[in-house]
Design a protein around this motif. Structure first.
Motif, PDB file in Angstrom:
ATOM      1  N   ARG A 148       0.689  -0.962   0.252  1.00 27.32           N
ATOM      2  CA  ARG A 148      -0.229   0.143   0.139  1.00 27.32           C
ATOM      3  C   ARG A 148       0.900   1.117   0.138  1.00 27.32           C
ATOM      4  O   ARG A 148       0.354   2.322  -0.688  1.00 27.32           O
ATOM      5  CB  ARG A 148      -0.967   0.095   1.788  1.00 27.32           C
TER       6      ARG A 148
ATOM      7  N   CYS B 289       2.395   2.012  -3.250  1.00 24.76           N
ATOM      8  CA  CYS B 289       1.659   2.140  -4.206  1.00 24.76           C
ATOM      9  C   CYS B 289       0.779   3.841  -4.449  1.00 24.76           C
ATOM     10  O   CYS B 289       1.668   4.644  -5.340  1.00 24.76           O
ATOM     11  CB  CYS B 289       0.132   1.603  -4.016  1.00 24.76           C
TER      12      CYS B 289
ATOM     13  N   LYS C 211      -0.270   5.815  -7.998  1.00 24.45           N
ATOM     14  CA  LYS C 211      -1.273   5.498  -7.674  1.00 24.45           C
ATOM     15  C   LYS C 211      -2.481   5.372  -5.955  1.00 24.45           C
ATOM     16  O   LYS C 211      -2.655   6.216  -5.678  1.00 24.45           O
ATOM     17  CB  LYS C 211      -0.815   3.661  -7.778  1.00 24.45           C
TER      18      LYS C 211
END
Length: 71
Positions: free
Chosen positions: A10, A13, A18
């Protein structure tokens, strides 16, 4: 404490620009759904109110069959 593999993913990202998967979680994901409370006296009375109390006239569905009487 060590950072889990999922949390590392996470964070990666987010660093790469993202979408953060944590944003897709429901608002109830962090709510404690295990809260319990005991029933009040009135709730207990209403719960047991009609349980086997319909036989006040003696009509509870049972019957007596006398097979030994003189046939």
């Amino acid at each position: 404490m060590a950072v889990s593999k999922a949390k590392k993913f996470r964070q990666k990202c987010v660093r790469e620009g993202k979408r953060n998967p944590e944003d897709g979680r429901s608002q109830f994901a962090f709510a404690d759904m295990r809260t319990r409370r005991t029933k009040s006296k009135l709730e207990q009375l209403n719960r047991n109110k009609h349980k086997n109390h319909h036989s006040y006239n003696g009509d509870d569905g049972s019957f007596y069959l006398d097979l030994i009487s003189g046939l």
